[in-house]
Design an enzyme around this catalytic site. Structure first.
Site, PDB file in Angstrom:
ATOM      1  N   ASP A  53       0.898  -1.149  -0.039  1.00  0.00           N
ATOM      2  CA  ASP A  53       0.149  -0.147   0.185  1.00  0.00           C
ATOM      3  C   ASP A  53       0.792   1.193   0.036  1.00  0.00           C
ATOM      4  O   ASP A  53       1.595   1.552   0.889  1.00  0.00           O
ATOM      5  CB  ASP A  53      -0.862  -0.005   1.235  1.00  0.00           C
ATOM      6  CG  ASP A  53      -1.803   1.504   1.295  1.00  0.00           C
ATOM      7  OD1 ASP A  53      -2.826   1.240   0.413  1.00  0.00           O
ATOM      8  OD2 ASP A  53      -1.835   2.176   1.889  1.00  0.00           O
ATOM      9  N   TYR A  84       3.672   9.779   0.464  1.00  0.00           N
ATOM     10  CA  TYR A  84       4.523   9.376   1.587  1.00  0.00           C
ATOM     11  C   TYR A  84       6.075   9.540   1.294  1.00  0.00           C
ATOM     12  O   TYR A  84       6.686   9.359   2.195  1.00  0.00           O
ATOM     13  CB  TYR A  84       4.291   7.864   1.670  1.00  0.00           C
ATOM     14  CG  TYR A  84       2.848   7.261   2.017  1.00  0.00           C
ATOM     15  CD1 TYR A  84       1.926   8.482   2.468  1.00  0.00           C
ATOM     16  CD2 TYR A  84       2.562   6.058   1.771  1.00  0.00           C
ATOM     17  CE1 TYR A  84       0.759   7.742   2.906  1.00  0.00           C
ATOM     18  CE2 TYR A  84       1.230   5.589   2.088  1.00  0.00           C
ATOM     19  CZ  TYR A  84       0.261   6.464   2.693  1.00  0.00           C
ATOM     20  OH  TYR A  84      -0.941   6.142   2.897  1.00  0.00           O
ATOM     21  N   LYS A  99      -2.135   6.252  -4.366  1.00  0.00           N
ATOM     22  CA  LYS A  99      -3.407   7.295  -4.337  1.00  0.00           C
ATOM     23  C   LYS A  99      -3.121   8.526  -4.889  1.00  0.00           C
ATOM     24  O   LYS A  99      -2.007   9.163  -5.018  1.00  0.00           O
ATOM     25  CB  LYS A  99      -3.564   7.243  -2.743  1.00  0.00           C
ATOM     26  CG  LYS A  99      -3.647   6.223  -1.856  1.00  0.00           C
ATOM     27  CD  LYS A  99      -3.720   6.272  -0.647  1.00  0.00           C
ATOM     28  CE  LYS A  99      -3.663   4.881   0.319  1.00  0.00           C
ATOM     29  NZ  LYS A  99      -2.328   4.349   0.375  1.00  0.00           N
ATOM     30  N   HIS A 156      -7.472   9.813  -2.596  1.00  0.00           N
ATOM     31  CA  HIS A 156      -7.132   9.483  -1.134  1.00  0.00           C
ATOM     32  C   HIS A 156      -8.150  10.064  -0.348  1.00  0.00           C
ATOM     33  O   HIS A 156      -8.255   9.570   0.785  1.00  0.00           O
ATOM     34  CB  HIS A 156      -5.837  10.275  -1.145  1.00  0.00           C
ATOM     35  CG  HIS A 156      -4.989   9.633  -0.063  1.00  0.00           C
ATOM     36  ND1 HIS A 156      -3.730  10.036   0.065  1.00  0.00           N
ATOM     37  CD2 HIS A 156      -5.159   9.263   1.247  1.00  0.00           C
ATOM     38  CE1 HIS A 156      -3.004   9.479   1.291  1.00  0.00           C
ATOM     39  NE2 HIS A 156      -4.392   8.912   1.956  1.00  0.00           N
TER      40      HIS A 156
END
Length: 353
Positions: free
Chosen positions: A52, A57, A85, A118
């Protein structure tokens, strides 16, 4: 208690697209640099086949490095399920394809298995997590925003850039609006789920609509004050897209795994409290996405197959109180009824919609 569409022989769920999503995935939020690469490498060696990810990130290059190593070592691409996302500053329709291509380049892949919207909000391109706080600023909820973004997402499937599309952190009302015009039904709604934030009505609603529910933050989170994520790779960005970490508004990780209900079940089954909670999530019919950087924890979190919770134990966990949401996006202006609420629309956002 066997979950609908769960394939026990392959430890996966079958999505409404026909594709299979592995029941346990490795969460990669707040994993930076070599530590991230090593965590992904360990997970793939253990048997994880679900990663994921998110460009936000700031570590998709590191994830891609570990995944590329595994693929060169004999792992088949079709045997790994990779999710990423679409962030809130890049969900203007004409930016959607560019955004997914940035993810693909950083991950060294030609397609994603799943691409998610997201959060159910949007704001001007380039803004950080805190939207402008101008006195008297009018907040708008354009009805075209979600529809146009979703149409752009559907085009990704048509072009073969992604196999399935879905949403994350969407409520029942927001999904209902999406379903009113979607040509492609969301395959997944990834939301915060754990015994202290079960969201029973949302889970039941999604499952009734054929939308698989995936649990992020399934073990709760330790207390932490997070700011913008300046760490991680120097992977390709779209015009310096900010990498932002969400605020963890409270912690229930320790209370959840040490609560007597969970601790007693774990001791009796000779399992860790984390395994018990993850197994509970699996038996609800949800895939689970635990995050860990510790090799031993990564291994034990994956060991939730070939055993099960009794009906009595499952119900005990399913009645834990209180119910507390952990992940706060930091926006008081997220509306239950208004998907993709526009904090600020620019001419560039509106052009071509």
């Amino acid at each position: 208690m066997r979950a609908k569409s769960f394939n026990s022989s392959e430890n996966c769920f079958v999505l409404n697209t026909g594709h299979k999503i592995p029941a346990v995935g490795l969460g990669t939020w707040q994993a930076d640099g070599d530590i991230c690469t090593e965590a992904v490498r360990t997970a793939l060696e253990v048997g994880y086949r679900h990663l994921d990810c998110d460009h936000l990130y700031g570590n998709e290059v590191e994830v891609g490095q570990a995944l590329s190593e595994a693929l060169r070592g004999g792992l088949k691409r079709e045997d790994v399920f990779v999710t990423s996302k679409l962030w809130c500053t890049t969900n203007a329709p004409k930016r959607v394809e560019t955004s997914v291509k940035v993810c693909l380049k950083n991950l060294e892949l030609s397609y994603l298995d799943l691409y998610l919207v997201h959060w159910p909000l949007t704001f001007s391109f380039g803004d950080a997590t805190d939207p402008p706080r101008k006195p008297g600023m009018e907040l708008r909820q354009p009805s075209h925003r979600l529809k146009a973004t979703w149409q752009a997402m559907e085009c990704l499937v048509e072009k073969g850039l992604v196999n399935s599309i879905g949403v994350s952190n969407f409520s029942i009302q927001q999904i209902e609006e999406l379903l009113s015009f979607a040509k492609i039904i969301p395959a997944v709604n990834q939301v915060e789920l754990h015994p202290f934030w079960r969201q029973d009505d949302l889970v039941k609603f999604c499952q009734a609509k054929g939308i698989h529910v995936s649990a992020h933050t399934p073990l709760g989170v330790p207390a932490s004050n997070l700011l913008s994520n300046e760490c991680g790779s120097s992977g390709e960005d779209e015009c310096e897209t900010p990498r932002i970490a969400f605020r963890r508004c409270r912690s229930v990780h320790v209370p959840m795994i040490k609560t007597s209900v969970v601790a007693n079940i774990a001791a009796r089954l000779n399992k860790t409290p984390e395994q018990v909670i993850l197994r509970w999530g699996l038996q609800r019919g949800t895939s689970v996405l635990p995050r860990s950087l510790r090799p031993e924890r990564i291994k034990t979190n994956f060991d939730i197959f070939n055993w099960s919770l009794s009906e009595e134990d499952w119900k005990k966990i399913n009645s834990l109180e209180p119910q507390l949401r952990l992940i706060d996006s930091g926006y008081s202006n997220i509306s239950e009824a208004g998907p993709l609420q526009a904090v600020q629309e620019t001419d560039d956002d509106i052009e071509g919609i």
